[in-house]
Design a protein around this motif. Structure first.
Motif, PDB file in Angstrom:
ATOM      1  N   ASP A 175      13.959 -42.661  -0.755  1.00 39.26           N
ATOM      2  CA  ASP A 175      12.856 -43.567  -0.482  1.00 39.26           C
ATOM      3  C   ASP A 175      12.835 -44.766  -1.421  1.00 39.26           C
ATOM      4  N   MET A 176      13.672 -44.782  -2.444  1.00 36.80           N
ATOM      5  CA  MET A 176      13.737 -45.931  -3.357  1.00 36.80           C
ATOM      6  C   MET A 176      14.794 -46.943  -2.944  1.00 36.80           C
ATOM      7  N   LEU A 177      15.611 -46.595  -1.940  1.00 37.45           N
ATOM      8  CA  LEU A 177      16.645 -47.513  -1.470  1.00 37.45           C
ATOM      9  C   LEU A 177      16.025 -48.609  -0.632  1.00 37.45           C
ATOM     10  N   HIS A 178      16.474 -49.841  -0.857  1.00 40.20           N
ATOM     11  CA  HIS A 178      15.918 -50.976  -0.127  1.00 40.20           C
ATOM     12  C   HIS A 178      16.220 -50.877   1.361  1.00 40.20           C
ATOM     13  N   ALA A 179      17.455 -50.458   1.709  1.00 40.79           N
ATOM     14  CA  ALA A 179      17.826 -50.346   3.118  1.00 40.79           C
ATOM     15  C   ALA A 179      16.977 -49.299   3.832  1.00 40.79           C
ATOM     16  N   VAL A 180      16.708 -48.193   3.146  1.00 48.40           N
ATOM     17  CA  VAL A 180      15.874 -47.153   3.745  1.00 48.40           C
ATOM     18  C   VAL A 180      14.465 -47.671   3.982  1.00 48.40           C
ATOM     19  N   LYS A 181      13.938 -48.401   3.032  1.00 47.90           N
ATOM     20  CA  LYS A 181      12.598 -48.966   3.201  1.00 47.90           C
ATOM     21  C   LYS A 181      12.565 -49.925   4.391  1.00 47.90           C
ATOM     22  N   GLN A 182      13.604 -50.775   4.498  1.00 44.71           N
ATOM     23  CA  GLN A 182      13.656 -51.709   5.626  1.00 44.71           C
ATOM     24  C   GLN A 182      13.712 -50.962   6.958  1.00 44.71           C
ATOM     25  N   GLN A 183      14.546 -49.906   7.003  1.00 43.51           N
ATOM     26  CA  GLN A 183      14.675 -49.149   8.247  1.00 43.51           C
ATOM     27  C   GLN A 183      13.360 -48.451   8.600  1.00 43.51           C
ATOM     28  N   GLN A 184      12.687 -47.895   7.607  1.00 47.28           N
ATOM     29  CA  GLN A 184      11.393 -47.246   7.863  1.00 47.28           C
ATOM     30  C   GLN A 184      10.369 -48.256   8.360  1.00 47.28           C
ATOM     31  N   GLN A 185      10.370 -49.459   7.786  1.00 45.31           N
ATOM     32  CA  GLN A 185       9.449 -50.496   8.255  1.00 45.31           C
ATOM     33  C   GLN A 185       9.766 -50.889   9.692  1.00 45.31           C
ATOM     34  N   ARG A 186      11.062 -50.959  10.002  1.00 43.96           N
ATOM     35  CA  ARG A 186      11.460 -51.305  11.366  1.00 43.96           C
ATOM     36  C   ARG A 186      10.994 -50.226  12.338  1.00 43.96           C
ATOM     37  N   PHE A 187      11.165 -48.975  11.941  1.00 41.13           N
ATOM     38  CA  PHE A 187      10.694 -47.883  12.800  1.00 41.13           C
ATOM     39  C   PHE A 187       9.183 -47.951  12.998  1.00 41.13           C
TER      40      PHE A 187
END
Length: 895
Positions: free
Chosen positions: A324-336
């Motif tokens: 959850d600290m990865l920037h890409a993961v945060k972006q993907q979660q926001q997209r979802f």
């Protein structure tokens, strides 16, 4: 004491692998002096266990036996009683306090000192020593010295070593070679000493003789040392070479470790990337379906459903620590999250449009059902909406706010739609009940008072809805119109001129069919809607024992059921079952009021209808409760059933009240009372209606109340009757009641049937006896006097000597009743009886036959008295039994 100590060591402790350290001769304080020994021992095996053992000398012999053993760790306190003066008494506190008296103070102190040392070494000062002198415990000695003292004591003990078997055997052989080894120990010891000196001298000579060999050995040792030095030099060079190799190998090993660590990190990084890509990558097709998918076609709905499920899986993936600290993961979660919000908003908007369209489409079909007593079918709309069921489940799990908003909108739209349909449906039912069209519809919606007046007016003019108000007569109608009207509910047992039997049977059958049709249409409608709500909104239906049961309805007498109609959004509920019930209550909130209005109308039209409604409603409630006792349909029908039951009970109460208030004409004979005939009609109709009903108990209770009221009212009318004798009123009406109950065979009224028969028989006999006393009145008085004299004690054959009852007086009375006069009296009696009795019950011949039998009985009684009291006088009546039979027969035929 030393000999005893060695004996105990040998016999008791050595077999148990224990060493005896201290011993004290003791006896128990305050008891008979029976000596024993307390021994402090330690085990020879590790770990060392320290025990305090009680040893007792056997009464039969000189051997000792082990009696009791305590672990030293269980010893809590050692109490020496007095530290200032010498005392042989001391206490040991194990599981309980043991009081001892030592044989001497020295032995006591030695034993306590040993216990203290063992405590210092093995138990780390766990035991408390009280009333013990400081010198004895060596408090001035540091702890280290104490340890050494304790150790020295044990080492001193260790100096004594027991001989092994071989040593014992050698000593025995040596002692056998010397005859005085036992008798003179000192001579034996001197002999051993001389032999030892001889051996020592031989040893010294042997050593001196081997000096040359020692020198050779020393030379060889020097040469060996030189070789050793050379070998050490070579080994040093080899060691230097090995050290160099070791350093090189260490460098290679470290390099390999770094390479392995790098490879491991790369593998783990690849695994994490593959995990994120596999679980958090949404296909482009799914994204397109969520953004632009067609929500009107089946294929588009299926694609959107699959995409929504895939999105939910991506959003609900269990991330590993640190993801959850990865920037890409945060972006993907926001997209979802954006995709979810966008699709949820699009889905909610589309379903709201579908709800609105359903309301418009269904409203256009209402005209087709306006003339028929049927409700529109919602199955096509349910079938279309069930395609979105999985999407609704997705919306419930992802965005409960929009799910709740859709639930509210569905209830709002559908409640208005169902309200229009149900109200139109009930208007048609009311029109069909009243048998009219437009005018009937207006009539059905009139206020209660105006409606009742119009119903009564139409019934008097022969309209199809006749007797739709009360069953009162024209006179009562005029009185009611002037302001003194009675209750508007129809009375099955009304005392007016127009009885319930004037009602058209076809109208009642028509009402029964209409009411059954109404319930049959509502039941599948509610069940279908409840099943749809459960499937579409993904709410589970659970069986429950709650709700209004049939027994609860029967027990309610005037207490209103608690109803909770939800207004607006359903409140937070504890289970999905409660949410289904609240939604159904909001959607079908008009069903219960409409049913109550229909019941009120049916009760106005004809109070017999309450019987039909009670049977039909009970059956439907029973059926609904078998399906789901907690369902909306079961609860609603249960509430309405309470209203029907109240109307039924109120109707019965009104009849009882009206029976109590009945008035009879003083100028005409009574005959069969109106409420008796109307009870017959009520019972006949009720039996046909309740033939196979589930609520037979309600009718049985009503029967009991009504029949008791009928009995009481008949008694009251009979007592108040002036024109007709009381016995005639009772006899005719109870005969009618008995005939009715015998024909209908009502099981709960068997006792009342027997009572009615008994009352009829008793009053028939009473009426016959009372009436027959008049035609032969003087003869009756004469023989009553005769019987009175006999009762006073005069013998029967002496009665003829009484002046007032002699033979001449008897002949004189008999001459007053010749056959012609008797026939005339019987003829007058027949006319009188005929005047008393009514034609409806047709009891004249029955009463006349009973009078004939009673008259013959009296005749035989008179003949018997004459034979007994006037024997041999030849006096007889001037008519015979055959004459009586002929008189009665001719009189009956002449009339």
């Amino acid at each position: 004491m030393t000999a005893i100590k060695h004996a105990l060591q040998r016999d008791i402790f050595t077999p148990n692998d224990e060493r005896l350290l201290s011993i004290v001769n003791v006896c128990k304080a305050g008891k008979k002096k029976r000596n024993c020994f307390l021994c402090a021992t330690v085990t020879t095996e590790r770990p060392v266990q320290v025990n305090v053992v009680k040893v007792k000398k056997s009464d039969k012999g000189d051997f000792y036996k082990r009696q009791t053993a305590w672990a030293l760790r269980d010893l809590a306190v050692v109490d020496a009683k007095d530290a200032a003066k010498e005392s042989p008494e001391f206490d040991l506190h194990f599981d309980k306090v043991y009081k001892w008296v030592a044989s001497s103070t020295v032995e006591k102190n030695t034993f306590i000192s040993c216990i203290w040392k063992l405590n210092q070494r093995y138990l780390r000062k766990k035991i408390d020593f009280i009333n013990v002198s400081s010198q004895l415990l060596e408090e001035s000695v540091p702890s280290g010295e104490n340890q050494s003292v304790a150790g020295g004591d044990e080492e001193a003990v260790d100096e004594y070593q027991e001989l092994n078997a071989r040593e014992e055997q050698d000593i025995e052989i040596m002692m056998e070679g010397c005859e005085y080894a036992i008798a003179n120990a000192e001579a034996f010891a001197e002999k051993l000493s001389r032999e030892l000196q001889v051996l020592d001298g031989a040893n010294i000579q042997s050593i001196m003789a081997s000096e040359k060999q020692v020198n050779i050995l020393m030379k060889l040792l020097d040469e060996a040392l030189k070789e050793v030095d050379q070998i050490e030099l070579k080994l040093s060079s080899y060691e230097e070479m090995l050290q160099s190799v070791k350093e090189q190998m260490d460098q290679i090993s470290e390099s390999n470790h770094l390479i392995h660590l790098s490879n491991t990190n790369n593998v783990k990084l690849l695994s994490e990337i593959e995990f994120l890509v596999n679980h958090m990558d949404l296909a482009k097709g799914h994204i397109k379906a969520l953004q632009e998918g067609d929500l009107t076609s089946s294929r588009g709905i299926e694609a959107c459903t699959n995409a929504a499920d895939a999105l939910l899986q991506c959003m609900n993936v269990a991330l590993r620590p640190g993801h959850d600290m990865l920037h890409a993961v945060k972006q993907q979660q926001q997209r979802f999250s954006d995709l979810r919000e966008q699709f949820a908003r699009r889905l909610a908007s589309h379903l709201n449009s579908v709800f609105v369209q359903q309301g418009h489409d269904q409203s256009s079909t209402l005209a087709q059902h306006s003339a028929e007593l049927t409700l529109p079918n919602h199955h096509p709309f349910h079938r279309d909406l069930l395609r979105y069921a999985k999407l609704m489940e997705w919306l419930k799990n992802t965005d409960y706010g929009k799910y709740e908003g859709l639930t509210k909108n569905y209830m709002d739209y559908l409640s208005r739609l169902y309200e229009r349909e149900i109200k139109d449906f009930f208007e048609v039912a009311k029109i069909k009940m009243t048998g009219t069209t437009r005018e009937g519809k207006k009539f059905a919606t009139l206020p209660r008072k105006e409606s009742a007046v119009k119903q009564e007016t139409e019934s008097l003019h022969g309209s199809s809805g006749k007797l739709t108000g009360s069953t009162s007569s024209l006179n009562k109608l005029s009185v009611q119109s002037s302001g003194n009207r009675r209750s508007q509910s129809s009375s099955l047992l009304d005392m007016g001129n127009m009885s319930a039997s004037d009602l058209d049977v076809a109208d009642r059958t028509k009402f029964d069919k209409i009411f059954e049709q109404v319930l049959s249409e509502l039941e599948p409608l509610c069940l279908a809607e409840q099943d749809f709500i459960s499937k579409f909104f993904k709410l589970q239906q659970h069986q429950s024992t709650s709700g209004t049961t049939m027994n609860e309805v029967e027990e309610m007498d005037g207490i209103a059921l608690s109803r909770s109609h939800a207004s607006g959004v359903p409140q937070t509920v504890s289970s999905e079952k409660d949410m289904i019930r609240q939604m159904m209550t909001k959607i079908f909130r008009c069903i219960e009021p409409e049913l109550n209005n229909l019941i009120a109308l049916g009760d106005k039209i004809d109070s017999f209808n309450s019987l039909y409604m009670l049977v039909k409603m009970s059956h439907h409630v029973w059926t609904a409760q078998n399906v789901d006792p907690a369902s909306f349909l079961s609860t609603t029908l249960g509430n309405v059933l309470v209203t029907v039951k109240r109307n039924f009970d109120k109707c019965i109460s009104n009849q009882m009240k009206q029976m109590d208030e009945v008035k009879i004409s003083k100028k005409s004979k009574v005959g069969i009372l109106p409420f008796v005939a109307e009870f017959e009609e009520f019972a006949a109709l009720a039996e046909s209606i309740f033939k196979n009903a589930e609520r037979r108990g309600d009718l049985d209770k009503a029967y009991i109340k009504l029949i008791r009221a009928v009995f009481d009212s008949v008694e009251k009318v009979a007592n108040e009757s002036q024109k007709t004798p009381r016995d005639v009123v009772m006899m005719e009406n109870f005969h009618h009641i008995f005939a009715t109950l015998s024909r209908l065979k009502i099981s709960c009224l068997e006792a009342e049937k027997k009572e009615a028969k008994q009352k009829y028989t008793d009053h028939l006999q009473s009426y016959v006896i009372y009436s027959l006393g008049q035609p032969l009145e003087k003869l009756n008085h004469f023989f009553e006097g005769v019987e009175a004299r006999v009762a006073q004690g005069i013998r029967e054959e002496e009665v003829s000597y009484q002046l007032a009852f002699n033979k001449q007086e008897l002949r004189k009375v008999i001459k007053e009743y010749p056959g012609k006069e008797v026939k005339k009296g019987l003829d007058n009696l027949y006319k009188k009886v005929d005047k008393h009795l009514c034609e409806e019950e047709n009891l004249l011949q029955v009463v006349w036959h009973s009078m004939q039998d009673e008259f013959i009985r009296q005749y035989k009684h008179f003949e018997g008295l004459i034979a007994r009291c006037y024997p041999g006088s030849g006096i007889t009546m001037e008519f015979t039994i055959q004459d009586i039979l002929d008189y009665c027969s001719s009189i009956a035929q002449s009339h």
